[in-house]
Scaffold this motif. Sequence first.
Motif, PDB file in Angstrom:
ATOM      1  N   MET A  76       0.761  -1.152   0.108  1.00 11.66           N
ATOM      2  CA  MET A  76       0.055  -0.009  -0.051  1.00 11.66           C
ATOM      3  C   MET A  76       0.803   1.237  -0.179  1.00 11.66           C
ATOM      4  SD  MET A  76      -3.076  -1.030   2.591  1.00 11.66           S
ATOM      5  CE  MET A  76      -4.096   0.426   2.422  1.00 11.66           C
ATOM      6  N   ASP A  77       1.802   1.137   0.743  1.00 13.80           N
ATOM      7  CA  ASP A  77       3.111   2.238   0.892  1.00 13.80           C
ATOM      8  C   ASP A  77       3.387   2.464  -0.493  1.00 13.80           C
ATOM      9  OD1 ASP A  77       2.283   2.710   3.605  1.00 13.80           O
ATOM     10  OD2 ASP A  77       4.192   1.505   4.179  1.00 13.80           O
ATOM     11  N   GLU A  78       3.968   1.602  -1.170  1.00 15.39           N
ATOM     12  CA  GLU A  78       4.587   1.669  -2.433  1.00 15.39           C
ATOM     13  C   GLU A  78       3.759   2.094  -3.573  1.00 15.39           C
ATOM     14  OE1 GLU A  78       6.731  -2.031  -3.623  1.00 15.39           O
ATOM     15  OE2 GLU A  78       7.651  -2.267  -1.466  1.00 15.39           O
ATOM     16  N   LEU A  79       2.462   1.731  -3.545  1.00 13.92           N
ATOM     17  CA  LEU A  79       1.368   2.156  -4.285  1.00 13.92           C
ATOM     18  C   LEU A  79       1.203   3.675  -4.336  1.00 13.92           C
ATOM     19  CD1 LEU A  79      -1.183  -0.951  -4.356  1.00 13.92           C
ATOM     20  CD2 LEU A  79       0.415  -0.130  -6.259  1.00 13.92           C
ATOM     21  N   TYR A  80       1.055   3.886  -2.973  1.00 15.15           N
ATOM     22  CA  TYR A  80       0.685   5.645  -2.902  1.00 15.15           C
ATOM     23  C   TYR A  80       1.906   6.191  -3.372  1.00 15.15           C
ATOM     24  CZ  TYR A  80      -1.618   9.609  -0.745  1.00 15.15           C
ATOM     25  OH  TYR A  80      -2.109  10.576  -0.558  1.00 15.15           O
ATOM     26  N   ALA A  81       3.048   5.774  -3.024  1.00 15.89           N
ATOM     27  CA  ALA A  81       4.266   6.605  -3.436  1.00 15.89           C
ATOM     28  C   ALA A  81       4.353   6.842  -4.842  1.00 15.89           C
ATOM     29  CB  ALA A  81       5.591   6.039  -2.810  1.00 15.89           C
ATOM     30  N   VAL A  82       4.031   5.813  -5.657  1.00 15.88           N
ATOM     31  CA  VAL A  82       3.901   5.741  -7.322  1.00 15.88           C
ATOM     32  C   VAL A  82       2.655   6.637  -7.645  1.00 15.88           C
ATOM     33  CG1 VAL A  82       5.382   4.028  -7.375  1.00 15.88           C
ATOM     34  CG2 VAL A  82       3.015   3.700  -7.857  1.00 15.88           C
ATOM     35  N   GLY A  83       1.878   6.868  -6.956  1.00 12.82           N
ATOM     36  CA  GLY A  83       0.580   7.747  -7.440  1.00 12.82           C
ATOM     37  C   GLY A  83      -0.645   7.079  -7.504  1.00 12.82           C
ATOM     38  N   ALA A  84      -0.730   5.782  -7.069  1.00  9.47           N
ATOM     39  CA  ALA A  84      -1.951   5.052  -6.937  1.00  9.47           C
ATOM     40  C   ALA A  84      -3.064   5.801  -5.778  1.00  9.47           C
ATOM     41  CB  ALA A  84      -1.925   3.623  -6.522  1.00  9.47           C
ATOM     42  N   ARG A  85      -4.257   5.715  -5.950  1.00  2.00           N
ATOM     43  CA  ARG A  85      -5.158   6.335  -5.040  1.00  2.00           C
ATOM     44  C   ARG A  85      -6.294   5.294  -4.761  1.00  2.00           C
ATOM     45  NH1 ARG A  85      -0.897   8.488  -4.397  1.00  2.00           N
ATOM     46  NH2 ARG A  85      -0.654  10.675  -4.024  1.00  2.00           N
ATOM     47  N   ALA A  86      -7.266   5.691  -3.672  1.00  2.99           N
ATOM     48  CA  ALA A  86      -8.301   4.793  -3.374  1.00  2.99           C
ATOM     49  C   ALA A  86      -7.842   3.220  -3.255  1.00  2.99           C
ATOM     50  CB  ALA A  86      -9.501   4.945  -4.522  1.00  2.99           C
ATOM     51  N   ILE A  87      -6.716   3.135  -2.444  1.00  2.47           N
ATOM     52  CA  ILE A  87      -6.144   1.748  -2.213  1.00  2.47           C
ATOM     53  C   ILE A  87      -7.163   1.062  -1.313  1.00  2.47           C
ATOM     54  CG2 ILE A  87      -4.275   0.565  -1.453  1.00  2.47           C
ATOM     55  CD1 ILE A  87      -2.411   3.148  -2.376  1.00  2.47           C
ATOM     56  N   LEU A  88      -7.663  -0.161  -1.600  1.00  2.00           N
ATOM     57  CA  LEU A  88      -8.511  -0.777  -0.729  1.00  2.00           C
ATOM     58  C   LEU A  88      -8.039  -2.268  -0.506  1.00  2.00           C
ATOM     59  CD1 LEU A  88     -12.108   0.231  -2.254  1.00  2.00           C
ATOM     60  CD2 LEU A  88     -10.847   1.171  -0.201  1.00  2.00           C
ATOM     61  N   VAL A  89      -8.072  -2.884   0.795  1.00  2.00           N
ATOM     62  CA  VAL A  89      -7.630  -4.311   0.650  1.00  2.00           C
ATOM     63  C   VAL A  89      -8.879  -5.008   1.147  1.00  2.00           C
ATOM     64  CG1 VAL A  89      -6.208  -5.716   2.021  1.00  2.00           C
ATOM     65  CG2 VAL A  89      -5.231  -3.498   1.190  1.00  2.00           C
ATOM     66  N   SER A  90      -9.000  -6.393   0.623  1.00  2.00           N
ATOM     67  CA  SER A  90     -10.168  -6.855   1.092  1.00  2.00           C
ATOM     68  C   SER A  90      -9.579  -8.386   1.592  1.00  2.00           C
ATOM     69  CB  SER A  90     -11.228  -7.127  -0.034  1.00  2.00           C
ATOM     70  OG  SER A  90     -11.733  -5.748  -0.421  1.00  2.00           O
ATOM     71  N   ALA A  91     -10.246  -8.735   2.460  1.00  2.00           N
ATOM     72  CA  ALA A  91      -9.988 -10.482   2.625  1.00  2.00           C
ATOM     73  C   ALA A  91     -10.538 -11.306   1.898  1.00  2.00           C
ATOM     74  CB  ALA A  91     -10.401 -10.799   4.282  1.00  2.00           C
ATOM     75  N   ILE A  92      -9.900 -12.379   1.614  1.00  2.00           N
ATOM     76  CA  ILE A  92     -10.772 -13.689   0.781  1.00  2.00           C
ATOM     77  C   ILE A  92     -10.866 -14.930   1.775  1.00  2.00           C
ATOM     78  CG2 ILE A  92     -10.095 -12.592  -1.673  1.00  2.00           C
ATOM     79  CD1 ILE A  92      -7.748 -14.603  -1.321  1.00  2.00           C
ATOM     80  N   HIS A  93     -12.076 -15.519   1.521  1.00  2.00           N
ATOM     81  CA  HIS A  93     -12.325 -16.644   2.170  1.00  2.00           C
ATOM     82  C   HIS A  93     -11.830 -17.874   1.814  1.00  2.00           C
ATOM     83  CE1 HIS A  93     -14.203 -14.020   5.009  1.00  2.00           C
ATOM     84  NE2 HIS A  93     -15.129 -13.435   4.084  1.00  2.00           N
ATOM     85  N   ALA A  94     -11.956 -18.217   0.269  1.00  2.00           N
ATOM     86  CA  ALA A  94     -11.371 -19.175  -0.614  1.00  2.00           C
ATOM     87  C   ALA A  94     -10.835 -18.749  -1.831  1.00  2.00           C
ATOM     88  CB  ALA A  94     -12.864 -20.133  -0.636  1.00  2.00           C
ATOM     89  N   ALA A  95      -9.958 -19.481  -2.270  1.00  2.00           N
ATOM     90  CA  ALA A  95      -9.561 -19.229  -3.802  1.00  2.00           C
ATOM     91  C   ALA A  95      -9.021 -20.623  -4.193  1.00  2.00           C
ATOM     92  CB  ALA A  95      -8.313 -18.413  -3.509  1.00  2.00           C
ATOM     93  N   ARG A  96      -8.971 -20.585  -5.539  1.00  2.00           N
ATOM     94  CA  ARG A  96      -8.561 -21.742  -6.569  1.00  2.00           C
ATOM     95  C   ARG A  96      -7.650 -21.188  -7.357  1.00  2.00           C
ATOM     96  NH1 ARG A  96     -12.962 -26.160  -6.791  1.00  2.00           N
ATOM     97  NH2 ARG A  96     -13.606 -26.002  -4.736  1.00  2.00           N
ATOM     98  N   ILE A  97      -6.235 -21.354  -7.244  1.00  2.00           N
ATOM     99  CA  ILE A  97      -5.360 -20.922  -7.939  1.00  2.00           C
ATOM    100  C   ILE A  97      -4.452 -22.120  -8.786  1.00  2.00           C
ATOM    101  CG2 ILE A  97      -3.104 -19.684  -7.808  1.00  2.00           C
ATOM    102  CD1 ILE A  97      -4.205 -18.002  -5.448  1.00  2.00           C
TER     103      ILE A  97
END
Length: 97
Positions: A76-97
């Motif tokens: 998040m810090d790195e993204l903000y430093a390069v100019g990204a905004r509205a940075i949101l983080v969401s938990a995930i409950h399950a995934a198939r990768i």
Amino acid sequence: AAPGKAAEANQLLMRLKGVLVARQYVIIDYDCPKKLVEQASEITPGIESPTISPLADKDWVAVRALVLASKMNQIMDELYAVGARAILVSAIHAARI
């Protein structure tokens, strides 16, 4: 074991693996100026590639990627430093990768 039992056991194993993967990752969403999306995508490459979607402002895009939960704040810090905004983080409950 009968073929049906093996398929059921495999399906259960895939689901359990999905929960374990989900505990390691979070989804990060952010808005980014198009001119900086390549640089931001290096910070959040995702598993295969980040999802990049157009925004109403044609100079900006929305980016979504999986990132390791343990590196979330640093990212998040790195993204903000390069100019990204509205940075949101969401938990995930399950995934198939």
